[in-house]
Design a protein around this motif. Structure first.
Motif, PDB file in Angstrom:
ATOM      1  N   GLU A 195      41.856  54.229  69.311  1.00  0.00           N
ATOM      2  CA  GLU A 195      40.453  54.659  69.222  1.00  0.00           C
ATOM      3  C   GLU A 195      40.294  56.075  69.793  1.00  0.00           C
ATOM      4  O   GLU A 195      39.588  56.912  69.218  1.00  0.00           O
ATOM      5  N   LEU A 196      40.978  56.341  70.903  1.00  0.00           N
ATOM      6  CA  LEU A 196      40.876  57.680  71.482  1.00  0.00           C
ATOM      7  C   LEU A 196      41.483  58.740  70.566  1.00  0.00           C
ATOM      8  O   LEU A 196      40.988  59.869  70.490  1.00  0.00           O
TER       9      LEU A 196
ATOM     10  N   PRO B 197      30.532  60.174  74.702  1.00  0.00           N
ATOM     11  CA  PRO B 197      31.724  59.389  75.002  1.00  0.00           C
ATOM     12  C   PRO B 197      32.593  60.124  76.023  1.00  0.00           C
ATOM     13  O   PRO B 197      33.191  61.146  75.714  1.00  0.00           O
TER      14      PRO B 197
ATOM     15  N   SER C 209      34.757  52.265  76.437  1.00  0.00           N
ATOM     16  CA  SER C 209      34.123  51.786  75.202  1.00  0.00           C
ATOM     17  C   SER C 209      34.477  50.307  75.110  1.00  0.00           C
ATOM     18  O   SER C 209      35.166  49.766  75.990  1.00  0.00           O
TER      19      SER C 209
ATOM     20  N   THR D  54      36.378  61.526  75.630  1.00  0.00           N
ATOM     21  CA  THR D  54      36.554  62.610  74.658  1.00  0.00           C
ATOM     22  C   THR D  54      35.775  63.851  75.088  1.00  0.00           C
ATOM     23  O   THR D  54      36.233  64.975  74.889  1.00  0.00           O
TER      24      THR D  54
ATOM     25  N   ILE E 145      29.619  61.490  68.960  1.00  0.00           N
ATOM     26  CA  ILE E 145      30.704  62.358  69.425  1.00  0.00           C
ATOM     27  C   ILE E 145      30.464  63.779  68.912  1.00  0.00           C
ATOM     28  O   ILE E 145      30.575  64.753  69.653  1.00  0.00           O
TER      29      ILE E 145
ATOM     30  N   ASN F 259      39.862  53.665  76.977  1.00  0.00           N
ATOM     31  CA  ASN F 259      38.601  54.335  76.671  1.00  0.00           C
ATOM     32  C   ASN F 259      37.437  53.641  77.376  1.00  0.00           C
ATOM     33  O   ASN F 259      37.440  52.413  77.491  1.00  0.00           O
TER      34      ASN F 259
ATOM     35  N   GLN G 278      41.455  58.569  67.325  1.00  0.00           N
ATOM     36  CA  GLN G 278      40.450  58.784  66.266  1.00  0.00           C
ATOM     37  C   GLN G 278      39.321  59.682  66.771  1.00  0.00           C
ATOM     38  O   GLN G 278      38.862  60.581  66.069  1.00  0.00           O
ATOM     39  N   GLU G 279      38.885  59.439  67.999  1.00  0.00           N
ATOM     40  CA  GLU G 279      37.822  60.291  68.559  1.00  0.00           C
ATOM     41  C   GLU G 279      38.310  61.743  68.656  1.00  0.00           C
ATOM     42  O   GLU G 279      37.564  62.683  68.358  1.00  0.00           O
ATOM     43  N   ARG G 280      39.554  61.898  69.077  1.00  0.00           N
ATOM     44  CA  ARG G 280      40.098  63.263  69.203  1.00  0.00           C
ATOM     45  C   ARG G 280      40.117  63.963  67.847  1.00  0.00           C
ATOM     46  O   ARG G 280      39.829  65.155  67.740  1.00  0.00           O
TER      47      ARG G 280
ATOM     48  N   ARG H  84      29.075  55.905  66.275  1.00  0.00           N
ATOM     49  CA  ARG H  84      29.754  56.498  67.442  1.00  0.00           C
ATOM     50  C   ARG H  84      30.280  57.907  67.112  1.00  0.00           C
ATOM     51  O   ARG H  84      30.205  58.818  67.922  1.00  0.00           O
ATOM     52  N   SER H  85      30.794  58.068  65.879  1.00  0.00           N
ATOM     53  CA  SER H  85      31.334  59.383  65.505  1.00  0.00           C
ATOM     54  C   SER H  85      30.219  60.438  65.435  1.00  0.00           C
ATOM     55  O   SER H  85      30.439  61.611  65.746  1.00  0.00           O
TER      56      SER H  85
END
Ligand code: NAX
Length: 330
Positions: free
Chosen positions: A316-317, A132, A188, A135, A103, A186, A319-321, A99-100
């Protein structure tokens, strides 16, 4: 009599969601029979030819409500004068991609498109669908200069529709009888489809469906993993349902929300609601006044387990940020 005109830019126009969406946008279904729709399609240079094919088909529908359709491969041209920008285009997750990785590979698209929003109408509204999506919306917003953050949203209407459909099936009622369905967080597998506050035929869902374990063991995972189940069955990701939800999402903002109701969409958290950290694009229950303003419904009660789920999806959001923090300042 047809009088008004709305300019709608659609990115990823040659993709599967684009193909399901564009005809409905052009048909008058969303903006009404008194409004002409100008479609401004954005694709990659490789995708433009396919978008042009769709444009030919749009012409061939002879919709009275279609003003014109043009195809572009630069966001600056595609967003010129747009009242709505529907950001659907992005790269799909490739084999072995985390997923990363997704992103990181899609993030830069939303930097460039965020900057290009300066060409849009000063009252532009931006909807992010490409994943995603929360994000990506944050990236676009951060790169969009002085466009107010309240103009940006990411789509969780498909998750809301999926949740309503599951509750309706279980309770053997028409889906129209299911209301107050909130998707938190999210888009997700960490999202929380909130059955605690949902109503079925104006009764709490938990009083209509009394089999409590069903909610946690079947309902929540079903909604969270519905996208994967559709890929598994169809061999392709959701497209017509996503396009339909995109229309619902825009409609939810265009019209005043009926009394006592709300809808779900991901918007910028100001840190003042439900302990969601400031600066995340987080899905909340919203009400629209139909004139371009919305408010977060602030009065919902959640169980301790529900509150844990809100925190998990916020983490989780965050971490995505973190993964895209270098893309968040222009
Ligand atoms: P497709 O792969 O069919 O289409 C994507 C299109 O975007 C392609 O035609 C591609 O050429 C174009 N594109 C890629 N980069 C672009 C760029 N920089 N500028 C303009 N166009 C660009 O995907 P599709 O099934 O249509 O899905 C589109 C996106 O929606 C994906 O990111 C997908 O994950 C996401 N979804 C989001 C959902 C939501 O509820 N928020 C649900 C459905 C869907 O999964």
């Amino acid at each position: 009599m047809t009088q008004k005109r709305v300019n709608v830019a659609v990115t990823g126009a040659a993709g599967q969601i684009g193909y399901s969406l564009l005809f409905r946008l052009a048909s008058g279904e969303l903006f009404g029979n008194d409004t002409k729709v100008r479609l401004q399609l954005l694709e990659t240079p490789q995708g433009v030819r396919a978008a042009e094919g769709t444009a030919m088909e749009l012409d061939d529908c002879a919709f009275n409500t279609l003003d014109s359709v043009d195809c572009f491969d630069s966001p600056e041209s595609a967003f010129e004068g747009a009242h709505w920008v529907l950001m659907i285009g992005s790269m799909p997750r490739g084999p072995g991609m985390e997923r990363s990785d997704l992103i990181r590979s899609n993030g830069p698209i939303f930097v460039g498109q965020g900057k290009a929003l300066s060409r849009a109408d000063r009252d532009v509204r931006i909807v992010v669908v490409g994943n995603p999506c929360n994000t990506n919306a944050l990236i676009a917003l951060n790169n969009a200069g002085d466009i107010p953050s309240s103009r940006f949203s990411a789509m969780t209407a498909l998750d809301e529709n999926r949740a309503r459909a599951q509750l309706a099936k279980k309770a053997s009622v028409p889906v129209s009888r299911v209301s107050r369905m909130t998707i938190w967080g999210n888009h997700s597998t960490t999202m929380y489809p909130d059955y605690e506050n949902a109503l079925i035929s104006d009764q709490p869902a938990t009083q209509v469906i009394t089999e409590q374990p069903w909610f946690d063991e079947t309902f929540i995972p079903c909604v969270q993993k519905r996208g994967a189940a559709i890929i598994e069955a169809r061999g392709k990701s959701s497209a017509a349902s996503a396009a339909s939800a995109c229309l619902d999402h825009v409609r939810n903002f265009l019209r005043p929300t009926p009394a006592g109701q709300w809808f779900s969409a991901a918007v910028l958290s100001d840190g003042q609601h439900y302990d969601v950290p400031k600066g995340l694009i987080y899905s909340f229950p919203l009400r629209s006044d139909g004139r371009g303003n919305y408010e977060i419904v602030d009065s919902l009660r959640l169980s301790a387990s529900g509150q844990d789920k809100l925190r998990l999806t916020a983490q989780e959001l965050m971490q995505e940020r973190d993964v895209v923090k270098d893309l968040l300042k222009s």
